[in-house]
Scaffold this motif. Structure first.
Motif, PDB file in Angstrom:
ATOM      1  N   GLU A 114      -4.653  14.540 -24.717  1.00 23.00           N
ATOM      2  CA  GLU A 114      -5.121  15.179 -23.004  1.00 23.00           C
ATOM      3  C   GLU A 114      -6.630  14.868 -23.050  1.00 23.00           C
ATOM      4  N   ALA A 155      -7.414  10.825 -25.045  1.00 24.77           N
ATOM      5  CA  ALA A 155      -7.126  10.141 -23.670  1.00 24.77           C
ATOM      6  C   ALA A 155      -7.827   9.667 -22.821  1.00 24.77           C
ATOM      7  N   ALA A 156      -7.365  10.922 -22.126  1.00 29.08           N
ATOM      8  CA  ALA A 156      -6.395  11.326 -20.731  1.00 29.08           C
ATOM      9  C   ALA A 156      -8.383  11.673 -20.081  1.00 29.08           C
ATOM     10  N   PHE A 157      -8.823  12.703 -20.513  1.00 27.05           N
ATOM     11  CA  PHE A 157      -9.865  13.167 -19.830  1.00 27.05           C
ATOM     12  C   PHE A 157     -11.324  12.001 -20.933  1.00 27.05           C
ATOM     13  N   LEU A 216     -10.751   8.865 -20.775  1.00 29.21           N
ATOM     14  CA  LEU A 216     -10.854   7.666 -19.976  1.00 29.21           C
ATOM     15  C   LEU A 216     -11.680   7.906 -18.850  1.00 29.21           C
ATOM     16  N   GLU A 217     -11.164   9.694 -18.274  1.00 33.28           N
ATOM     17  CA  GLU A 217     -11.774   9.970 -16.504  1.00 33.28           C
ATOM     18  C   GLU A 217     -12.701   9.564 -17.100  1.00 33.28           C
ATOM     19  N   LEU A 253      -5.907   6.433 -12.687  1.00 39.94           N
ATOM     20  CA  LEU A 253      -5.293   6.877 -13.442  1.00 39.94           C
ATOM     21  C   LEU A 253      -5.080   7.947 -14.911  1.00 39.94           C
ATOM     22  N   GLY A 254      -6.723   8.115 -14.970  1.00 40.84           N
ATOM     23  CA  GLY A 254      -7.473   9.133 -15.890  1.00 40.84           C
ATOM     24  C   GLY A 254      -6.474  10.613 -15.806  1.00 40.84           C
ATOM     25  N   LEU A 273      -2.672  10.929 -15.676  1.00 43.58           N
ATOM     26  CA  LEU A 273      -2.433  10.884 -17.033  1.00 43.58           C
ATOM     27  C   LEU A 273      -2.456  12.399 -18.034  1.00 43.58           C
ATOM     28  N   SER A 274      -3.934  12.946 -17.541  1.00 44.14           N
ATOM     29  CA  SER A 274      -4.259  14.216 -18.184  1.00 44.14           C
ATOM     30  C   SER A 274      -3.361  14.573 -17.673  1.00 44.14           C
ATOM     31  N   PHE A 291      -0.172  15.058 -19.912  1.00 40.89           N
ATOM     32  CA  PHE A 291      -0.035  15.826 -21.038  1.00 40.89           C
ATOM     33  C   PHE A 291       0.060  16.977 -20.751  1.00 40.89           C
ATOM     34  N   TYR A 324       6.856  17.634 -13.163  1.00 46.13           N
ATOM     35  CA  TYR A 324       5.184  16.607 -12.772  1.00 46.13           C
ATOM     36  C   TYR A 324       5.130  15.696 -12.075  1.00 46.13           C
TER      37      TYR A 324
END
Length: 460
Positions: free
Chosen positions: A98, A101-103, A105-106, A134-135, A138-139, A142, A183
Motif C-alpha cells: 500500500e 505502490a498505491a500511496f 501512485l495516488e 485508481l490509487g 488500490l490503497s 491492500f 472490499y
C-alpha cells in the motif's frame, strides 16, 4: 481503565476519524474523474467548473486522510508491538504494498493533476485524475487484504521455532472470501459517500440559486450513480453476512443478540434490553426467516447461538470469554442498514424529481439532501464497529487474542497521555477540516477561462 482498554480506545478513535475521509476521497475521486471526462468529451464549460470545484474538496479530504492515516501505521509500533512482532511477517506485506505502490501512485498523480492544468495535454491530464482514483482504490485493496486476514487468516504457516505465522501464499490474501466481499462492500460504500456529499453540496447551491445549470448537472450525476450503487451495496452487505456467518459465527450471532441456536431464525427490527448480561431481551417486530436468509442464504438456515459458539471456542482454544460486545453488534448492524434505507429513499425521490424535471425547484428535496449528508459517515462508522468489535476478543481470529497484542514496555500512563494528545490534535484537525470543506463547498463557481486560454492550476 487498563492499558488494553486505553490502547483499544485510542486505536478506535484514530481509525474512525481516519475512516471518515477514506470513503469520501475514494468516491469523490471517481466522480471528479467522471466530471472531467464529460468535460473532455463535450467541452461544456460548467463541467470544467464542477471538476475544479469538487476537485478542491477532494484534495482537502486526501490531505487530512493522509495525515491521519500515517498515525495508524505508527500505532502498530507504539501500542501494539506484541501484535506487530507476532504477525508482522504476514500483516506487513500488504501494508508495504500500500505504501510503496498505491500511496505513491495516488500522491504522484495528484500532484500532476493539481499543477498540470496548463502544462499537460488534455488527454494526459485527464489520465492523471483517473490514476488518482485508481490509487485510492488500490490503497483500499491492500488495507482490506490485511484487515481481512485478521478476520479470516489464510495463506500462512506457523514457524515451529517461533510459533509465529509466516506468509507462504500471498495470492490467498487477495482471494480470501472475506476480502473479496468486504472490499467490494467498502468500494460501494465509498461511492455512496461521495455521491451523497456531491448531492448535498449541489442541493445547497441550488437552494442558494448560484449556477443552477452547473449544480443541476452535478446533482444529476450524484443521483444516477447513488441509487443503483446503494442497492448493490445492500445486496453485497447481505452476502458479506453469509461469509462472516461461515467464518465468524460469533459475530453474526451477536449482531442479532441470538444466544440460543435457532432454525429457522427471525430478525428483530428493535429490541429492549440486551447485552452480555441480558440473554432474554424483548424483541420488537420480528421478521420470520430473515436472519436465516442473511446469515446462510437459506430460508430455513440454522444460525448458531452465542452460547453454542462460546462452548465450541472453549473446546478449541481453551477457557475464556469469546462473546463480543453484543450491544454494539446489535445496534451497529441496524444503524448501518436503516440509514442505508433512508439514503435510498431520498435517492429515489431525487430520481423521480429528475424524471419530472423539477429537481432544481424542489426546495424540500434540497433541504433533505443536505440533511442526509452525515448519514454515510454514520453508516461507515457503524460498519467499522460491526466488523472490528465483532471479532473480539481476537485481534487475529484464532491466532492471537487482543489482550496479548499490546506493547509490554508501554505503561498505562503513557497510553493515557498519548490518547489525550491525539484527541486534542484530532479535535483541531476536525475544526480545520470542517472549516475548509464547508468554506469551499459554499463558494461560488469560479468563472470558466476564456476560450483558447490555458486552464490555470488550482489555487487555494
Amino acid at each position: 481503565m487498563s492499558q488494553l482498554d486505553l490502547a483499544r480506545l485510542q486505536f478506535a478513535m484514530t481509525s474512525i476519524y481516519h475512516f471518515l475521509f477514506v470513503p469520501v476521497t475514494i468516491g469523490l475521486g471517481f466522480l471528479t474523474a467522471l466530471l472531467q471526462t464529460a468535460w473532455h468529451r463535450t467541452g461544456r464549460p460548467e463541467l470544467l467548473q464542477l471538476t475544479r470545484f469538487f476537485g478542491t474538496i477532494l484534495v482537502i479530504g486526501i490531505a487530512v486522510g493522509v495525515v491521519t492515516g500515517l498515525v495508524q501505521e505508527f500505532q502498530f509500533g507504539m501500542d501494539w508491538s506484541a501484535y506487530a512482532r507476532t504477525v508482522g511477517d504476514v500483516f506487513g506485506a500488504p501494508l508495504a504494498m500500500e505504501g510503496l505502490a498505491a500511496f505513491f501512485l495516488e500522491s504522484t498523480f495528484l500532484g500532476l493533476w493539481l499543477f498540470g492544468w496548463d502544462r499537460l495535454p488534455e488527454r494526459v491530464h485527464l489520465a492523471t485524475i483517473w490514476m488518482v482514483a485508481l490509487g485510492g482504490v488500490l490503497s483500499a485493496a491492500f488495507i482490506m487484504a490485511a484487515n481481512s486476514w485478521m478476520q479470516h487468516p489464510v495463506g500462512y504457516t506457523i514457524d515451529p521455532s517461533t510459533g509465529r505465522p509466516e506468509l507462504n501464499d500471498i495470492w490467498k490474501l487477495f482471494t480470501n472470501p472475506v476480502f473479496l466481499r468486504g472490499y467490494l462492500h467498502v468500494l460501494l460504500a465509498s461511492l455512496v459517500t461521495g455521491c451523497v456529499v456531491m448531492l448535498a453540496v449541489s442541493a445547497w447551491q441550488l437552494r442558494k440559486g448560484t449556477a443552477p445549470l452547473a449544480f443541476h448537472a452535478s446533482a444529476r450525476l450524484a443521483l444516477t450513480v447513488l441509487v443503483p450503487v446503494i442497492m448493490v451495496a445492500m445486496l453485497v452487505g447481505s452476502e458479506l453476512g453469509v461469509t462472516e456467518g461461515k467464518y465468524q459465527p460469533m459475530k453474526i450471532a451477536a449482531a442479532e443478540a441470538q444466544w440460543d441456536t435457532c432454525q429457522p431464525c427471525s430478525f428483530s427490527l428493535f429490541q429492549i434490553g440486551g447485552g452480555k448480561n441480558d440473554e432474554t431481551p424483548t424483541k420488537i417486530i420480528e421478521i420470520p426467516h430473515l436472519l436465516s436468509l442473511l446469515a446462510t442464504n437459506h430460508w430455513n438456515g440454522q444460525v448458531l447461538g452465542l452460547n453454542a459458539v462460546q462452548s465450541q471456542y472453549e473446546q478449541q482454544y481453551g477457557p475464556g470469554d469469546y462473546v463480543p460486545n453484543v450491544f454494539i453488534q446489535y445496534w451497529s448492524m441496524r444503524v448501518m442498514a436503516y440509514l442505508a434505507v433512508v439514503v435510498l429513499l431520498v435517492g429515489l425521490w431525487g430520481i423521480w424529481l429528475l424524471w419530472r424535471k423539477r429537481l432544481s425547484s424542489a426546495k424540500w428535496f434540497c433541504r433533505a439532501a443536505v440533511w442526509i449528508s452525515p448519514l454515510p459517515f454514520l453508516m461507515n462508522t457503524a460498519g467499522w464497529l460491526l466488523t472490528e468489535s465483532g471479532r473480539q476478543p481476537w485481534i487475529v481470529q484464532g491466532i492471537q487474542l487482543t489482550g496479548n497484542g499490546v506493547s509490554p514496555s508501554v505503561s498505562t500512563a503513557t497510553v493515557a497521555a498519548s490518547l489525550i494528545a491525539f484527541f486534542l490534535l484530532y479535535a483541531v484537525l476536525a475544526v480545520v477540516a470542517a472549516f475548509l470543506i464547508t468554506r469551499y463547498a459554499r463558494k461560488e463557481l469560479a468563472p470558466p477561462p476564456a476560450e483558447d486560454t490555458p486552464v490555470p492550476a488550482l489555487s487555494y
